[in-house]
Design a protein around this motif. Sequence first.
Motif, PDB file in Angstrom:
ATOM      1  N   ALA A  55       0.826  -1.203   0.000  1.00  0.00           N
ATOM      2  CA  ALA A  55       0.000   0.000   0.000  1.00  0.00           C
ATOM      3  C   ALA A  55       0.868   1.264   0.000  1.00  0.00           C
ATOM      4  O   ALA A  55       0.511   2.285  -0.577  1.00  0.00           O
ATOM      5  CB  ALA A  55      -0.926   0.011   1.215  1.00  0.00           C
ATOM      6  N   LEU A  56       2.030   1.168   0.637  1.00  0.00           N
ATOM      7  CA  LEU A  56       2.886   2.349   0.736  1.00  0.00           C
ATOM      8  C   LEU A  56       3.445   2.732  -0.627  1.00  0.00           C
ATOM      9  O   LEU A  56       3.515   3.912  -0.979  1.00  0.00           O
ATOM     10  CB  LEU A  56       4.027   2.097   1.729  1.00  0.00           C
ATOM     11  CG  LEU A  56       3.594   1.716   3.144  1.00  0.00           C
ATOM     12  CD1 LEU A  56       4.823   1.478   4.020  1.00  0.00           C
ATOM     13  CD2 LEU A  56       2.718   2.801   3.746  1.00  0.00           C
ATOM     14  N   GLY A  57       3.830   1.718  -1.403  1.00  0.00           N
ATOM     15  CA  GLY A  57       4.326   1.985  -2.751  1.00  0.00           C
ATOM     16  C   GLY A  57       3.215   2.538  -3.625  1.00  0.00           C
ATOM     17  O   GLY A  57       3.419   3.468  -4.406  1.00  0.00           O
TER      18      GLY A  57
ATOM     19  N   ALA B 172      -4.260  12.067  -3.842  1.00  0.00           N
ATOM     20  CA  ALA B 172      -3.021  12.845  -3.909  1.00  0.00           C
ATOM     21  C   ALA B 172      -3.328  14.270  -4.384  1.00  0.00           C
ATOM     22  O   ALA B 172      -2.806  15.247  -3.834  1.00  0.00           O
ATOM     23  CB  ALA B 172      -2.033  12.161  -4.846  1.00  0.00           C
TER      24      ALA B 172
ATOM     25  N   PHE C 117      -1.033   7.119   7.900  1.00  0.00           N
ATOM     26  CA  PHE C 117      -1.045   5.716   8.341  1.00  0.00           C
ATOM     27  C   PHE C 117      -0.917   5.628   9.862  1.00  0.00           C
ATOM     28  O   PHE C 117      -0.182   6.381  10.479  1.00  0.00           O
ATOM     29  CB  PHE C 117       0.091   4.911   7.702  1.00  0.00           C
ATOM     30  CG  PHE C 117      -0.187   4.528   6.273  1.00  0.00           C
ATOM     31  CD1 PHE C 117      -0.989   3.434   5.989  1.00  0.00           C
ATOM     32  CD2 PHE C 117       0.333   5.267   5.225  1.00  0.00           C
ATOM     33  CE1 PHE C 117      -1.259   3.077   4.670  1.00  0.00           C
ATOM     34  CE2 PHE C 117       0.069   4.925   3.905  1.00  0.00           C
ATOM     35  CZ  PHE C 117      -0.728   3.829   3.631  1.00  0.00           C
TER      36      PHE C 117
ATOM     37  N   ARG D 208       0.657   4.276  -2.706  1.00  0.00           N
ATOM     38  CA  ARG D 208       0.353   5.666  -2.370  1.00  0.00           C
ATOM     39  C   ARG D 208       1.460   6.595  -2.872  1.00  0.00           C
ATOM     40  O   ARG D 208       1.189   7.693  -3.353  1.00  0.00           O
ATOM     41  CB  ARG D 208       0.180   5.816  -0.858  1.00  0.00           C
ATOM     42  CG  ARG D 208      -0.296   7.209  -0.481  1.00  0.00           C
ATOM     43  CD  ARG D 208      -0.741   7.337   0.969  1.00  0.00           C
ATOM     44  NE  ARG D 208      -1.283   8.663   1.203  1.00  0.00           N
ATOM     45  CZ  ARG D 208      -0.558   9.713   1.584  1.00  0.00           C
ATOM     46  NH1 ARG D 208       0.747   9.577   1.797  1.00  0.00           N
ATOM     47  NH2 ARG D 208      -1.118  10.898   1.739  1.00  0.00           N
ATOM     48  N   LEU D 209       2.686   6.132  -2.786  1.00  0.00           N
ATOM     49  CA  LEU D 209       3.804   6.929  -3.301  1.00  0.00           C
ATOM     50  C   LEU D 209       3.585   7.218  -4.785  1.00  0.00           C
ATOM     51  O   LEU D 209       3.692   8.343  -5.252  1.00  0.00           O
ATOM     52  CB  LEU D 209       5.095   6.128  -3.104  1.00  0.00           C
ATOM     53  CG  LEU D 209       6.404   6.844  -3.350  1.00  0.00           C
ATOM     54  CD1 LEU D 209       6.697   7.753  -2.169  1.00  0.00           C
ATOM     55  CD2 LEU D 209       7.531   5.827  -3.487  1.00  0.00           C
TER      56      LEU D 209
ATOM     57  N   SER E 295       0.835   7.148  -6.361  1.00  0.00           N
ATOM     58  CA  SER E 295      -0.377   7.928  -6.628  1.00  0.00           C
ATOM     59  C   SER E 295      -0.052   9.425  -6.713  1.00  0.00           C
ATOM     60  O   SER E 295      -0.704  10.164  -7.434  1.00  0.00           O
ATOM     61  CB  SER E 295      -1.446   7.654  -5.564  1.00  0.00           C
ATOM     62  OG  SER E 295      -1.118   8.294  -4.343  1.00  0.00           O
ATOM     63  N   PHE E 296       0.997   9.852  -6.004  1.00  0.00           N
ATOM     64  CA  PHE E 296       1.398  11.264  -6.112  1.00  0.00           C
ATOM     65  C   PHE E 296       2.055  11.539  -7.465  1.00  0.00           C
ATOM     66  O   PHE E 296       1.875  12.614  -8.042  1.00  0.00           O
ATOM     67  CB  PHE E 296       2.334  11.656  -4.962  1.00  0.00           C
ATOM     68  CG  PHE E 296       1.600  12.028  -3.707  1.00  0.00           C
ATOM     69  CD1 PHE E 296       1.158  11.047  -2.828  1.00  0.00           C
ATOM     70  CD2 PHE E 296       1.295  13.352  -3.419  1.00  0.00           C
ATOM     71  CE1 PHE E 296       0.447  11.378  -1.675  1.00  0.00           C
ATOM     72  CE2 PHE E 296       0.588  13.696  -2.275  1.00  0.00           C
ATOM     73  CZ  PHE E 296       0.164  12.708  -1.403  1.00  0.00           C
TER      74      PHE E 296
ATOM     75  N   HIS F 280       3.057   9.768   4.205  1.00  0.00           N
ATOM     76  CA  HIS F 280       2.575   8.457   4.650  1.00  0.00           C
ATOM     77  C   HIS F 280       2.387   8.436   6.164  1.00  0.00           C
ATOM     78  O   HIS F 280       1.406   7.934   6.678  1.00  0.00           O
ATOM     79  CB  HIS F 280       3.616   7.374   4.322  1.00  0.00           C
ATOM     80  CG  HIS F 280       3.618   6.924   2.888  1.00  0.00           C
ATOM     81  ND1 HIS F 280       2.715   7.369   1.949  1.00  0.00           N
ATOM     82  CD2 HIS F 280       4.423   6.035   2.248  1.00  0.00           C
ATOM     83  CE1 HIS F 280       2.965   6.756   0.797  1.00  0.00           C
ATOM     84  NE2 HIS F 280       4.008   5.952   0.941  1.00  0.00           N
TER      85      HIS F 280
ATOM     86  N   HIS G 254      -5.666   4.008  -2.580  1.00  0.00           N
ATOM     87  CA  HIS G 254      -4.732   5.140  -2.645  1.00  0.00           C
ATOM     88  C   HIS G 254      -4.765   5.634  -4.074  1.00  0.00           C
ATOM     89  O   HIS G 254      -4.040   5.151  -4.922  1.00  0.00           O
ATOM     90  CB  HIS G 254      -3.331   4.701  -2.242  1.00  0.00           C
ATOM     91  CG  HIS G 254      -3.306   4.071  -0.898  1.00  0.00           C
ATOM     92  ND1 HIS G 254      -3.371   4.808   0.249  1.00  0.00           N
ATOM     93  CD2 HIS G 254      -3.301   2.779  -0.510  1.00  0.00           C
ATOM     94  CE1 HIS G 254      -3.389   3.985   1.292  1.00  0.00           C
ATOM     95  NE2 HIS G 254      -3.351   2.751   0.849  1.00  0.00           N
ATOM     96  N   THR G 255      -5.650   6.568  -4.340  1.00  0.00           N
ATOM     97  CA  THR G 255      -5.843   6.992  -5.718  1.00  0.00           C
ATOM     98  C   THR G 255      -5.146   8.326  -5.972  1.00  0.00           C
ATOM     99  O   THR G 255      -4.883   9.098  -5.041  1.00  0.00           O
ATOM    100  CB  THR G 255      -7.337   7.192  -6.017  1.00  0.00           C
ATOM    101  OG1 THR G 255      -7.813   8.238  -5.169  1.00  0.00           O
ATOM    102  CG2 THR G 255      -8.127   5.928  -5.770  1.00  0.00           C
ATOM    103  N   PRO G 256      -4.885   8.612  -7.241  1.00  0.00           N
ATOM    104  CA  PRO G 256      -4.352   9.927  -7.577  1.00  0.00           C
ATOM    105  C   PRO G 256      -5.307  11.048  -7.138  1.00  0.00           C
ATOM    106  O   PRO G 256      -4.857  12.162  -6.855  1.00  0.00           O
ATOM    107  CB  PRO G 256      -4.251   9.885  -9.102  1.00  0.00           C
ATOM    108  CG  PRO G 256      -4.250   8.455  -9.482  1.00  0.00           C
ATOM    109  CD  PRO G 256      -4.999   7.728  -8.413  1.00  0.00           C
TER     110      PRO G 256
ATOM    111  N   MET H 278      -2.581  17.954  -2.820  1.00  0.00           N
ATOM    112  CA  MET H 278      -1.814  18.939  -3.592  1.00  0.00           C
ATOM    113  C   MET H 278      -2.593  20.243  -3.804  1.00  0.00           C
ATOM    114  O   MET H 278      -2.033  21.326  -3.682  1.00  0.00           O
ATOM    115  CB  MET H 278      -1.450  18.343  -4.965  1.00  0.00           C
ATOM    116  CG  MET H 278      -0.317  17.317  -4.905  1.00  0.00           C
ATOM    117  SD  MET H 278      -0.309  16.222  -6.347  1.00  0.00           S
ATOM    118  CE  MET H 278      -0.065  17.386  -7.696  1.00  0.00           C
TER     119      MET H 278
END
Lengths: 471, 642
Positions: free
Chosen positions: A256-258, B548, B640, A260-261, A263-264, B636, B543-545, B552
């Motif tokens: 999940a962490l990757g 994000a 989290f 989310r990373l 997703s930015f 994160h 976790h979608t764009p 932003m």
Amino acid sequence: MAGRGEPGFTRRGALRSLLGGSLLLPGVLTELLAADEDRRTPADPLRPKAPHFPARAKRVILLFMTGGVSHVDSFDFKPKLFADDGKSLGSVHPQGGKAPRTLMGPSWGFKRWGKSGLEVSDLFQNVARCADDLCVIRSLKTDHANHFEATLGMHSGSVTVARPSIGSWVSYGLGSFNRNMPSFILIAPELPYAGGLVSSSDFLPGDHRGTRVDPAAEPIPNMTRRLESPGLQERELGLVEAFNREYLRLRPGDGALGARLRSFESAFGMQREAPEVFDLTQESDATLRLYGLQRGSTKGFGWQCLVARRLAERGVRFIELVDVGADSNHNWDTHYDMARYGDLARNVDLPIAALLRDLKSRGMLEETLVVWTTEFGRTPFKETPDGKGRDHHPACFSSWLAGGGVKGGLAYGSTDEYGMQIAEAQVHVHDFHATILHLLGLDHTRLTYRYSGRDFRLTDVAGKVVGALLA
Amino acid sequence: MAAESHRPLHPGQAQERRLKPAPPADRRTLIRRATFDLTGLPPAPEEIDAFLADPSPRAFETLVERLLASRHYGERWGRHWLDVVRYADTSGCSADFPVPEAFRYRNYVIDAFNRDKPYDRFLREQIAGDLLPHASESEKVERLIATGYIAISRRFGTTPENYLHLTIEDTIENLGRALLGLGLGCARCHDHKFDPIPTEDYYALYGIFRSTRYSWGGYDNGPRRRDLVPLIPQEEADALRKEFEERKSVLEKELERVSGELKAARKEAPSAAAAKRAKELEAAVADAKQAHDRFVRNPPLIESAYAVAEGKAQEARVHVRGDPNKLGPEVPRGFLQVLGGPGVPAKARGSGRLELAEWLTDPRNPLTARVMVNRLWQHHFGKGLVATPNDFGRQGLPPTHPELLDYLAERFVEQGWSIKAMHRLIMNSSTYRLSGRDLPENLEVDPENALLWKFSRRRLDAEAVRDAILAASGELDRTMGGAHPFPPQSTWAFVQERPFAAAYETRRRSVYVMQPRIKMHPFFQILDGADPRSSTGARLVGHTPLQALFFMNDPFVHEQADRFADRLMGARPEPGGRVKLAFLLALGRPPRPEEERAALTHVREAQRDLKELPMPEERRLQLAWASLARALLSSHEFIFIE
């Protein structure tokens, strides 16, 4: 255009400009740039992947008609149903029961179209003009009579618990051509019955989840940069990335962490590319007319179809358009009055035909699989003896495919004389899914994901590719 | 209790497969985990300091007690319940009319959690609060409001009363999902295909709700609200209504009178005098009509609840294949046969809701307690022992730890259905206090952590994200929410083509944000909030764009980042102190030296990036600190929990 079909925006450049000679987290910077080198390492779930065998289609545009479109009024011509309008039937309802049922003939005639002579209802006269490109399946079957379950079934193969959506499976199987856009986009003024589950990636990595676009003033919320200084935004995102990479470095086991990373990164790409995608001012008057779209308007299915073509051009892998009906309260679920189909069909018929023609004239249809479907069919008889509507009918219904690798001008499978039961060549939703994956070069039995101790797939333990549909 | 509390709460399983548990979590991790778990808010820096400094070996137990006593506890756990009962502030009909009274039920739920109302009583009040005895006027009011649970069932179509059968279906379906973990809606049209629920059982329950009077919130083309339950004594409400009806009748008569005169005048032989008279009368009719309409649009404001009352007791007949126009045999009112449910006793005079409530909360009912303890477990560990919390039937998943589920359910009933007692039991276990550290050898055997050998990291839900941003910026308004600023009823002209739609801004906690049933608030849509159209047993987490992009570019995030910057600059004169405070407020820990250096560099370079842009120097400084704040809020570590 920068970014089209390839990672046009180089993060490397942005990182360099962001640093401007100063030092951002010494050590982490090197890591950032190093990571840039292998952005498409196996750790990245969205890297483009080779299909299992040569693909006929590169992408899918799925047109989902919410509510359950009546097959006997659209693509399954039943002359005897016209003839026996008003005739009473015994207890023939597939779900049993003793009440007599009254047959109801369609209010729209059928004609033969194109060289193939495919029969299509007058409801869809524009789509009918593309008859020789359509591969109609008249013998689809689903497992549930409720909207929620059947909608979930058509999207995920499961009518019970939530599972990854077909768009997520395709994204997982093939990855993305364009990292500046999500690989799976759902254009939906409203969600269909199963809500967010239709675009859920469930246990698949979060990168494959569908991103919903709403035909509003800002189709993707927050897609416009708010900070006045682009340099500062890049610097800020660099810092976020540095924080997050460090957090991830200490916790390597958590996917999940990757996700989310990344997703930015996708978000930054979208901020760059999306405003242009949704800006239709560059489209010619002729194109807008083709889709029946007023200049400047985002109303109606025409906008969804035209945007779908633009997304397809920009490398989005799976695009789903949800039709929620001519107005927000009436979809294809006509229990009370079939006459509504006039408005409902008018809303989508021209735009869908426009999409097919537009893709064809641009040479994109042969590598794009267009799928028109719904959650179930409707009863050939009236729901109530004095009513004018039809009830849900999961026992058989129609859908069609067009483009990428399918036989055009074909009507596959058949139902009995009234469209009550499948007569020959049943295509279960699992078979339908297996065939769609096949056209994309994916073997549905090999497209698996290990979760909770076993391998899962879109087609569960079933599904057969329907070879007769393939060109 | 103390001896038991440190026992692993999963008897046997992990040991059987010889998985070594992860080491215990450190105190800083624990206080953040526990505070978000119980209150949905981050711990304040001084709370962290106090916990770290507490020398007692029972410091964690003390912390849990403090958090359970916080009024923010009910706002957090009440929200979990509101997910399950698909709470909304609008009716759900085509025009999605506002329900200005719904918030009373929301506040009742929050209050019930805060007071640790025994779960069995909590359920009885929600199903039959109007039929329970009460010790005081305030208890009576509270119990009337509780039945809002049934009243908030969804309304359908343009004339919702014509779709009463669908509203009742929504009641029954939710009752099944929320309380029993069973889908009952299928049995409306046919015997349940997977679970032993025959159609008769559905209509046995249907009769109970058909014998219940719902409140009605509105129609297309006019408010026409009725059957709201007054919270003032009945006589007072009746008096106000009588007064209104009398005045209305006077105005109607007046309108009738002048209309009659006008009609008569028009029949007279044409003459100048007659024409003049007709003209005067036309004006009089218009005036009378206006006076009437204006009055009727503003009925007396009687403090009311969107709640239910007893209707005419009646048995239901089966709707053949779910068609309300096609009636089959009559079914006596009753409960679910498969769970040993008897019928409503013949001597019961009312709807049968009271008896239903008793049956549901009878300790012999095997599902009620199990379904609830599973929900409690799920919100502490991220996943229930039954991973499909709304489906304990054959379509759901079997429990991963059946003995543990039984054990918890037994304890729950033994301890008087106290939810807070269950929190203590769960949180004081060694399992809850494990760290989230991955052990490679365990990852191979059990990557999903089904055996609970570590604490599973999880993302904050939508409410916690918003509340934590407001807490960090210092902007959180901690007062309890009341009614929403809906437009006055006299202006309501909502119809299906132009339904009610609004998003009201507030700095209060997210649980108090107005929740429309049809068009979700955009924030909750982006961050996977509950879908108020049907019961949400577990939130989707992605976790979608779009999320994000929210961090932003969303105006809310930018405004809060500005306030966060103001707070830092106001509290500490020197940059190093500001960076330390920023980390403490956002992440609950001080920065590591390299992070502090990077943050300071960022703020300095940010000001340089802004050099070219025309703005006052203070704004440039504020934007630079806001940028650091936003980076922390986007991290994160902020989103989290581990």
